[in-house]
Design a protein around this motif. Structure first.
Motif, short mmCIF file in Angstrom:
data_model
loop_
_atom_site.label_atom_id
_atom_site.label_comp_id
_atom_site.label_asym_id
_atom_site.label_seq_id
_atom_site.Cartn_x
_atom_site.Cartn_y
_atom_site.Cartn_z
N ALA A 133 -41.85 -6.48 13.60
CA ALA A 133 -40.68 -5.94 12.91
C ALA A 133 -41.23 -5.62 11.55
N ARG A 134 -42.24 -6.04 10.95
CA ARG A 134 -42.60 -6.05 9.59
C ARG A 134 -42.68 -4.24 9.11
N PRO A 135 -43.39 -3.75 9.75
CA PRO A 135 -43.58 -2.02 9.51
C PRO A 135 -41.94 -1.62 9.69
N LEU A 136 -40.92 -1.93 10.49
CA LEU A 136 -39.78 -1.32 10.52
C LEU A 136 -38.80 -1.72 9.54
N VAL A 137 -38.94 -2.90 8.98
CA VAL A 137 -38.37 -3.70 7.75
C VAL A 137 -38.58 -3.01 6.58
N LEU A 138 -39.95 -2.67 6.42
CA LEU A 138 -40.56 -1.92 4.96
C LEU A 138 -39.92 -0.61 5.18
N SER A 139 -39.45 -0.06 6.35
CA SER A 139 -39.13 1.60 6.33
C SER A 139 -37.72 1.74 6.07
N PHE A 140 -37.05 0.50 5.88
CA PHE A 140 -35.60 0.45 5.82
C PHE A 140 -34.95 0.93 4.39
N SER A 141 -34.06 1.76 4.02
CA SER A 141 -33.67 1.71 2.47
C SER A 141 -32.04 1.01 2.81
N SER A 142 -31.54 1.18 1.42
CA SER A 142 -30.20 0.64 1.15
C SER A 142 -29.32 0.96 2.24
N SER A 143 -29.40 2.33 2.94
CA SER A 143 -28.33 2.68 3.67
C SER A 143 -28.43 2.01 5.06
N GLN A 456 -29.27 8.15 -2.74
CA GLN A 456 -29.21 8.80 -1.70
C GLN A 456 -28.03 10.05 -1.49
N GLY A 457 -27.11 9.59 -2.15
CA GLY A 457 -25.86 10.48 -1.99
C GLY A 457 -25.25 10.52 -0.60
N MET A 458 -24.65 11.37 -0.09
CA MET A 458 -24.04 11.23 1.12
C MET A 458 -25.10 11.28 2.35
N GLY A 459 -26.16 11.93 1.96
CA GLY A 459 -27.41 12.13 2.93
C GLY A 459 -27.70 10.65 3.51
#
Length: 644
Positions: A133-143, A456-459
């Motif tokens: 899951a490390r690559p997945l977690v690193l791609s996560f943003s605040s949203s 990121q705004g509404m996007g």
């Protein structure tokens, strides 16, 4: 990568880490033995000691406790027939039956070995998840992280069972309590009502102990029955229990795997996996005749899953900051106290600590199982002590731990206030884990939402990951409802219908209080900005709508009114606040000593020299901790004269 692994191993086998891990294991063993306390109360007791500690050492102590509680609670389940925690309910069925047949040793040895194997399997699964899951977690943003906190909240639907709206109301209240204090985005203060104590919000330690530990102590004092009336002999069969695990190694592996996977789903775990694996054992058995009468497979299956589930619950906690269970929720608070932010930081900048946590879990499982086997006979004698003898000592310990939160008298008053809520929730069968999960997730959810909107705004809410997690949230909310409707449709005309939802006196008190709280909170946040007030308003909406829907559901079914007894619980709560007042008047140490001495003499009816020795032990403990932690208790009129 090799350097990181070697660094983790080096941290794991340091003397300080191993020493504090042993301390955590011993505390977890004691907490597990006492019926009803469980991991949340035990973890809350340890949190005050984390301030200023080295993270690797503190994590060793926490992991020792997390690993051993699902093992230690087996004592009460097998020897007393009382679930040591919600995760050991299924163990009681066949474990206590075996004990009554003189085979308690067989049940305990098989349970301890199964727990150890389950914990090791869970640690292996957790290691694999970290790598994958490390690559997945690193791609996560605040949203995505914001949506994951909502996913954790949505799992309240699973925790609440048939009482969905009660669970959502409890979660809404937890969210509301969790946002008391300053808004992280705007600096506005919410719902402090002019009290200095509330400017920084309520401490996690106080909330965890108040909602779980205090109600359990009061309940056990009222029942006076958390003790085996007749001595339970362990008997023989230690080796037979070990052979049973070997003969059912396939069942152990399957249940450990189920526990690991279920633990990774936020909000599940606990009694869910306990009954799930017990049902699996029954379904896969060729001969089902002995289940419920003393079948060793009924002990092996749930115990294999419990420790694996505790490890699995660390996956969403470490990777996403979403607690996988109530214990993991308090553990999340412990990480924050140590300055560690779960999520990207744990696997990007603190990967060595992450592996130290995983391997500490594995090592603590081995150590915990060994200690449980070694201490089985003396513990069997300890569990037969009247709880009324232990109650004053545990009460003082809880008050000491709560006072450590901010070192203010308000900690003790807040402990009592949350304790009242915990007692009401317990008596009316409202979900206390749902409340705690809402409380823990509230600050993170608010911060992630603000960051997502700002950057990121509404996007932010149109990203693929956000949409996928949103679909999971809808599934988590809808599946329990659809399953309940399907179960009703499958009922035949001749089958007994389920009892309609009933509205008890305590339910009415809770509904009125919670709706009144929602109204007061709405007025308080009316002048806040959109960003500063969005989380409190969301919490108020969840709380109010859920309460109204539950009232409507009960009224539509013409409820049977229940008069839930609260008189004795109320008297113990009044006594608690009287103790707090005495501590302010006379001093913390003096009042605690007098309370223990009086309680042990008058209520527990111990011999004077035994009561005096135990009270003196409390005094020595409090004075020693004051010196060790440079702690200043409420001094009152007498403490300065006696203790300087």
């Amino acid at each position: 990568m090799l350097d990181i692994l070697l660094s983790s191993l080096g941290q794991l086998f340091t003397v300080s880490h191993l020493l504090f891990m042993t301390v955590g294991v011993l505390v977890g063993l004691v907490v597990g033995i006492i019926p009803g306390l469980g991991g949340i109360a035990g973890m809350s007791l340890l949190l005050p000691f984390l301030y200023g500690m080295e993270p690797t050492v503190a994590l060793g102590m926490l992991m020792g406790l997390v690993a051993v509680i699902p093992t230690g609670d087996t004592f009460a389940s097998v020897l007393l027939g009382i679930p040591g925690s919600s995760a050991s309910q299924a163990t009681v069925i066949d474990g206590f039956a075996l004990a009554k047949r003189g085979q308690a040793a067989r049940a305990l040895s098989s349970a301890f070995l199964s727990s150890m194997i389950g914990g090791l399997v869970g640690a292996v699964v957790l290691t694999g998840f970290i790598l994958i899951a490390r690559p997945l977690v690193l791609s996560f943003s605040s949203s995505e992280l914001f949506m994951l906190t909502l996913l954790g909240l949505s799992m309240v639907a699973v925790l609440s069972g048939q009482d969905l709206f009660k669970g959502l109301a409890a979660c809404g209240l937890g969210l509301l309590v969790g946002v008391i204090g300053m808004a992280p985005a705007t600096g506005e203060f919410r719902m402090n009502f002019g009290l200095d104590y509330l400017y920084d919000g309520l401490p996690l330690v106080v909330v965890g102990l108040g909602i779980f530990a205090l109600p359990e102590i009061i309940d056990l004092l009222v029942k006076r029955g958390a003790i085996a009336e007749e001595p339970c002999k362990l008997g023989k069969g230690w080796r037979q229990g070990i052979r049973d695990v070997g003969q059912n190694r396939g069942l152990v592996a399957r249940c450990a795997g189920i526990g690991s996977l279920v633990g990774t789903i936020p909000g599940l775990a606990g009694s869910v996996v306990d009954w799930l694996t017990y049902g699996h054992a029954v379904q896969t058995a060729k001969d089902k005749s002995e289940f419920g009468k003393g079948d060793i497979r009924g002990v092996i299956a749930p115990e294999s899953a419990n420790n694996a589930c505790a490890c699995g619950a660390m996956v969403p906690t470490l990777l996403f900051g979403v607690p996988g269970s109530g214990t993991a929720a308090v553990f999340l608070g412990g990480l924050l106290l140590l300055g560690l932010q779960p999520g990207v930081g744990m696997i990007e900048t603190h990967l060595d600590l992450t592996y130290t946590i995983i391997w500490s879990l594995a090592l603590a499982n081995i150590l915990g199982a060994a200690l449980c086997l070694a201490l089985a006979r003396p513990v069997a004698s300890l569990t037969r002590l009247p709880f009324v003898t232990l109650a004053p000592l545990i009460t003082v310990l809880i008050m000491f731990a709560a006072f450590q939160a901010t070192r203010a008298t308000g900690d003790l008053l807040a402990l009592g206030a949350v304790g009242i809520l915990g007692v009401l929730f317990k008596q009316a069968n409202w979900s206390r884990p749902a409340f705690l999960i809402g409380f823990v997730l509230a600050p993170g959810a608010e911060s992630y939402f603000y960051q997502a909107v700002q950057f990121q705004g509404m996007g932010a809410f149109q990203r693929p990951g956000v949409l996928i997690i949103g679909a999971l949230i809808l599934s988590a909310m809808l599946i329990p409802m659809l399953r309940s409707l399907w179960a009703k449709r499958r009922q035949t005309d001749g089958a007994a219908a389920a009892a309609p939802p009933s509205l008890g006196v305590i339910d009415v008190v809770l509904f009125v209080t919670l709706l009144g709280t929602a109204a007061v909170a709405w007025i308080d946040v009316a002048d806040l900005s959109l960003i500063g007030g969005i989380m409190p308003r969301l919490a108020i909406a969840i709380l109010a709508v859920s309460c109204l829907l539950e009232i409507a559901r009960c009224v539509m079914h013409r409820p049977l009114w229940q008069n839930q007894a609260m008189r004795q619980q109320g008297l113990w709560l009044v006594g608690f606040f009287a103790l707090v007042a005495t501590m302010v008047l006379l001093g913390f140490i003096t009042a605690a000593t007098l309370f223990c001495l009086t309680f042990l003499l008058v209520i527990a009816r111990l011999k004077p020299w035994i009561a005096a020795s135990m009270a003196l032990g409390v005094t020595v403990f409090l004075v020693g901790m004051a010196e060790f932690l440079t702690l200043t208790y409420p001094s009152g009129l007498i403490d300065p004269w006696l203790f300087g």
